[in-house]
Design a protein around this motif. Structure first.
Motif, short mmCIF file in Angstrom:
data_model
loop_
_atom_site.label_atom_id
_atom_site.label_comp_id
_atom_site.label_asym_id
_atom_site.label_seq_id
_atom_site.Cartn_x
_atom_site.Cartn_y
_atom_site.Cartn_z
N UNK A 194 -9.79 -3.77 -16.75
CA UNK A 194 -10.22 -3.60 -15.36
C UNK A 194 -11.74 -3.59 -15.26
N UNK B 276 -11.90 -4.33 -3.08
CA UNK B 276 -12.06 -4.32 -4.53
C UNK B 276 -10.68 -4.15 -5.15
N UNK B 277 -10.27 -5.16 -5.90
CA UNK B 277 -8.93 -5.15 -6.49
C UNK B 277 -9.04 -5.28 -8.00
N UNK B 278 -8.42 -4.35 -8.72
CA UNK B 278 -8.44 -4.40 -10.18
C UNK B 278 -7.01 -4.27 -10.69
N UNK B 279 -6.72 -4.93 -11.78
CA UNK B 279 -5.36 -4.93 -12.29
C UNK B 279 -5.34 -4.88 -13.81
N UNK B 280 -4.39 -4.12 -14.34
CA UNK B 280 -4.21 -4.08 -15.79
C UNK B 280 -3.50 -5.33 -16.29
N UNK B 281 -2.82 -6.01 -15.39
CA UNK B 281 -2.26 -7.32 -15.72
C UNK B 281 -3.42 -8.32 -15.79
N UNK C 162 -0.24 -5.39 -4.31
CA UNK C 162 -0.76 -6.77 -4.35
C UNK C 162 -0.33 -7.57 -3.12
N UNK D 22 -6.13 -10.06 -8.49
CA UNK D 22 -4.68 -10.01 -8.33
C UNK D 22 -3.96 -10.56 -9.55
N UNK D 23 -2.79 -10.01 -9.78
CA UNK D 23 -1.94 -10.36 -10.92
C UNK D 23 -1.68 -11.88 -10.95
N UNK E 186 -7.97 -2.02 -0.99
CA UNK E 186 -8.50 -1.86 -2.33
C UNK E 186 -7.33 -1.49 -3.24
N UNK E 187 -7.35 -2.00 -4.46
CA UNK E 187 -6.22 -1.75 -5.36
C UNK E 187 -6.71 -1.44 -6.77
N UNK E 188 -6.10 -0.44 -7.38
CA UNK E 188 -6.23 -0.26 -8.83
C UNK E 188 -4.81 -0.20 -9.38
N UNK E 189 -4.38 -1.31 -9.95
CA UNK E 189 -3.05 -1.39 -10.54
C UNK E 189 -3.20 -1.14 -12.03
N UNK E 190 -2.97 0.12 -12.41
CA UNK E 190 -3.27 0.53 -13.79
C UNK E 190 -2.09 0.49 -14.73
#
Lengths: 565, 280
Positions: free
Chosen positions: A284, A416-421, B55, A428-429, B60-64
């Motif tokens: 991320x 602000x978009x963060x992804x572990x994928x 998604x 985005x994924x 705002x997104x934190x996809x952890x």
């Protein structure tokens, strides 16, 4: 001070947990620092609150003191066991201070003190402090004031009783004609702080703009968070004891994602739980500083002792491939500087940065020149000054440096978009495999910048030496001290200390190794982890190693014994 | 004025008929009704089919990581209390992998809204038992039936006197949306356990199964009565109560520590200098 009146000596206070030996140790150490002496403290304690055998040792000198010493010049025994355990370390002119009530075989080098007469039972430790201070030639007023400052926050009558016990015992010892050479008096002592590694790391991080720390208590890292907690209100920080280490790292990432520069502190076992979070920080691209104060492992190991055996673990922790920096401070000053640098590197390169210390350095008080705050520049991740980005905003926009312009959620209208994928530039994924390749390259590219900022290993001593000692982290003082001793004996010795072990940049040091006749790695572990890493990265094989893994810090004597020069 | 269009419309990776679709609709409606603009909202999610939900709207997104959304949400909310922080993930994520964080979140009373898509099964990994799966439920991973007793999140949350505890059903979008809106408005920890069918892997707890059992609590029900709420919380089986089961006005964690916003705060060199002086 008379220029040729130099002296270096070692004091060891021993007793059970609960006897107040750390209190005495800290007051004496600070009294020495305030009187102008340098110190290097080694705390050796057992994992228990009462009983057992603990020691608080301090090497004291008129000049710089950078490493502990095994031989004892002044042994302060708060119980009989201490005498039995440490008598054989006593130097030729060494003296033992002991309660006259204890059944100790009377020696010439033993000062038997009537503690019962000088103080009530409760204050034996303070009476011992008074005797010590008198023997060392410290000013009674300085020690007394240091004790008052120390107890300042407890009840006044306790302060008063402590002070009285101190005075009585100081005067008793001063009147005794004891054959013990005092420390040379230092006129007009310079201003010095007394500080240990964990305190300096906490301060350095705050100076660099730290705002959030989450932690789960684990020796020997806990006091980093405790110090921050002490300053939290006035500095406007949040320090939160998390439910476990997994929560601690994830909480720090959440805070950092939202714009608070963040840090976690732990030791090997707790760090093991954080490993998935490290990988998340990388994916991320969230800045976070992780301090690992090492202790002997595997598993619970020796919870309160020291070791340098987690270099490879920290280097490889976290699944997948991503850049990282690992700082390994060797002094208190480096703890302060590198904690700042760690916060900056994490902020700039947006990922996990590590500080690797150990119990010895974490707990080792030293005399330090007060830090100058003029040069500090706290990070401001919320600042958009000079930030260039196209709209719609893409958090992971691919750039030449790999660093994407970072906005914070909620501070602008951009999302602000963060992804572990694996994700697209907008966070985005995705399962688009060409994007995957591009993103791997983008993340790794940041490594180039991190590499360009690496701290070169520090060479001390002769160029093209007969012997080059290679060390990292807290072993710095011990190797440099041992090398100085050997140089004084006419040998051509140099040291190479790594205050950053990753990335390793061969151009910065390989010639120093090639030019030396003999290269020896000195490490606080059983397998020579830095030596192995150097070989992996450069092909240079350091065949000779001095390794210590008994839970105690590296000492000059240990190195000299191993070298048998 | 914020509109539904502001939150967008996206293609998803979910099975046709999945309860997730109506949950996303209800979430968007609640955000619009709360007059929140997308940039004022942060969604934090973990791993699972439900965790993909953020998604599929604008925010705002934190996809952890799996199970770790609550700690991330806690850190973010503390760093910037102005953000409306919503955690959205499934029963496996929140009650299984993240169980400890669920307990700690309730204890802290951190001001986040926790939406748990509870379909009583693991969807992403294809049909293993979740912490809420009923006893004797047969899956490929539990071929002789689930031997463990199911976790009842409502009972646990009410027992711990969580700030806001509610249950909803994905088949009642307006009711769900109203609860989400109230959860967001609640200044403290708000749990909304959302029952939903999993059309692919849960052939027992179907849309019809829920429809038959779920009922909304009557208007005279007082969620501030803890003793009665405990009784209501244990109700599960032939009849399943929906609505706000328990709530209280305990101050939130952020209020208690009273530190305000960390983001944007300058480092006070004067105070730092004083601290350093204290080491002399």
């Amino acid at each position: 001070m008379d220029a040729d009146k130099k002296r270096i000596m070692n004091i060891l206070i021993g007793g059970e947990a609960g006897q107040g030996l750390v209190t005495v140790g800290q007051i004496l150490a600070k009294g020495l620092v305030r009187s102008g002496y340098a110190i290097c403290v080694t705390q050796d304690y057992q994992s228990r609150i009462r009983g057992g055998h603990n020691t608080f040792a301090m090497r004291v000198g008129t000049d710089e003191v950078q490493a502990p010493q095994e031989a004892i010049d002044l042994l302060v025994a708060l119980n009989a066991e201490t005498v039995g355990l440490h008598r054989n370390q006593l130097s030729d002119q060494g003296l033992i201070i002991v309660d006259e009530a204890l059944e100790i075989i009377d020696d010439n080098n033993t000062l038997r003190v009537p503690f019962k007469r000088l103080s009530s039972d409760q204050y034996t430790n303070i009476a011992a402090l008074g005797v010590c201070s008198a023997l060392l030639g410290l000013d009674e007023g300085v020690v007394s004031q240091t004790a008052v400052d120390f107890f300042g926050k407890t009840h006044l009558e306790i302060v008063e009783e402590n002070r009285r016990a101190l005075e009585e015992s100081y005067r008793w010892a001063a009147k005794k004609n004891v054959a013990f050479e005092k420390l040379p008096f230092i006129d007009d002592p310079p201003q010095r702080m007394m500080m240990n590694g964990n305190e300096a790391i906490a301060l350095g991080a705050v100076a660099a703009g730290l705002k959030f720390c989450s932690f789960y208590p684990m020796t020997p890292a806990t006091s980093i968070a405790l110090n921050l907690a002490r300053w939290a209100k006035e500095m406007g920080l949040i320090v939160e004891q998390a439910e476990d280490e997994i929560a601690a790292i994830n909480m720090a990432l959440g805070a950092s994602f939202a714009g608070a520069p963040s840090m976690v502190g732990t030791s090997g076992g707790g760090f093991a739980l954080m490993a998935e979070g490290i990988s998340l920080a990388a994916m991320t691209e969230t800045p976070v500083v992780i301090v690992i104060a090492q202790r002997p492992a595997p598993a619970t190991g020796l919870p309160t002792r020291t070791e340098q055996a987690d270099l490879e673990f920290v280097l490889h922790a976290g699944h997948g491939e991503f850049p990282r920096a690992i700082f390994t401070p060797g002094t208190i000053e480096q703890c302060f500087e590198l904690a700042q640098k760690a916060v900056h590197i994490a902020d700039l390169y947006q990922g996990p940065v590590f500080i690797l210390t150990d119990q010895f350095l974490a707990d080792s008080y030293r005399a330090v020149i007060p830090f100058d705050l003029n040069g500090i520049s706290p990070v401001q991740p919320w600042s958009t000054k000079g930030l260039k980005f196209s709209t719609p905003y893409r958090r992971f926009a691919v750039t030449d440096s790999g660093i994407s312009p970072r906005l914070l959620p909620g501070l602008t209208e951009h999302l602000v978009v963060a992804d572990s994928d694996e994700h697209t530039e907008d966070g985005h994924i995705t399962e688009d495999l060409s994007v995957r390749t591009q993103m791997v390259q983008k993340r790794l590219k940041k490594g180039t910048g991190i590499r360009a900022e690496v701290i070169p290993p520090e060479l001390q001593g002769e160029e093209k030496p007969d012997l080059l000692l290679v060390a990292w982290g807290s072993s710095k003082g011990a190797v440099e001290d041992a090398a100085a001793t050997m140089r004084a004996r006419g040998m051509r010795v140099a040291t190479l200390h790594f205050a950053q072990v990753w990335p390793l940049v061969p151009e910065l040091f390989i010639d120093k190794m090639q030019e030396a006749k003999e290269v020896v790695a000195v490490e606080g572990n059983a397998t020579g982890q830095l030596a192995r890493l150097i070989r992996r990265e450069t092909g240079f094989h350091i065949k000779d190693m001095i390794l210590r893994y008994d839970g105690l810090p590296m000492t000059p004597e240990f190195i000299l014994r191993a070298l048998k020069p | 004025m914020v509109t539904l269009e502001d939150y967008g419309q996206y293609e998803t990776a979910w099975c046709p008929g999945c309860g997730n679709f109506s949950i996303v609709e209800a979430v968007k409606k609640a955000l619009v009704a709360s007059d929140l603009e997308p940039h004022q909202v942060l969604f934090v999610s973990g791993i699972g089919q439900a965790a993909k939900a953020p998604h599929y709207l604008n925010a705002n997104v934190f996809n952890g990581l799996h199970g770790r959304s609550l700690p991330v949400a806690t850190g973010a909310k503390l760093a910037n209390p102005d953000l409306t922080v919503i955690v959205e993930s499934g029963d496996g994520c929140n009650y299984g992998e993240g169980g400890n964080h669920f307990l700690a979140g309730i204890r802290r009373n951190i001001d986040v809204t926790l939406l748990v898509h509870n379909n009583q099964i693991y969807g992403l990994t294809k049909g293993q038992a979740s912490p809420t799966t009923a006893e004797d439920f047969v899956t490929k991973a539990q071929p002789e039936g689930v031997a463990s007793f199911p976790f009842n999140p409502i009972v646990v949350a009410v027992a711990m006197q969580a700030g806001f505890v509610a249950r909803a059903f994905s088949g009642m979008v307006d009711h769900l949306s109203e609860l989400i809106q109230q959860g967001i408005a609640h200044a403290g920890f708000a749990l909304i356990d959302i029952l939903q069918p999993c059309v692919s892997f849960n052939k027992v707890n179907t849309f019809a199964w829920y429809k038959k059992r779920c009922y909304t609590l009557p208007t005279e029900y007082d969620p501030r009565d803890w003793g009665n709420a405990m009784k209501t919380a244990t109700e599960w089986g032939a009849k399943i109560p929906l609505g706000i089961i328990y709530r209280n006005a305990r101050p939130s964690f952020g209020e208690r520590i009273g530190r305000g916003r960390l983001v944007g705060r300058e480092t006070d060199r004067g105070v730092l200098g004083k601290i350093i002086k204290g080491f002399q």
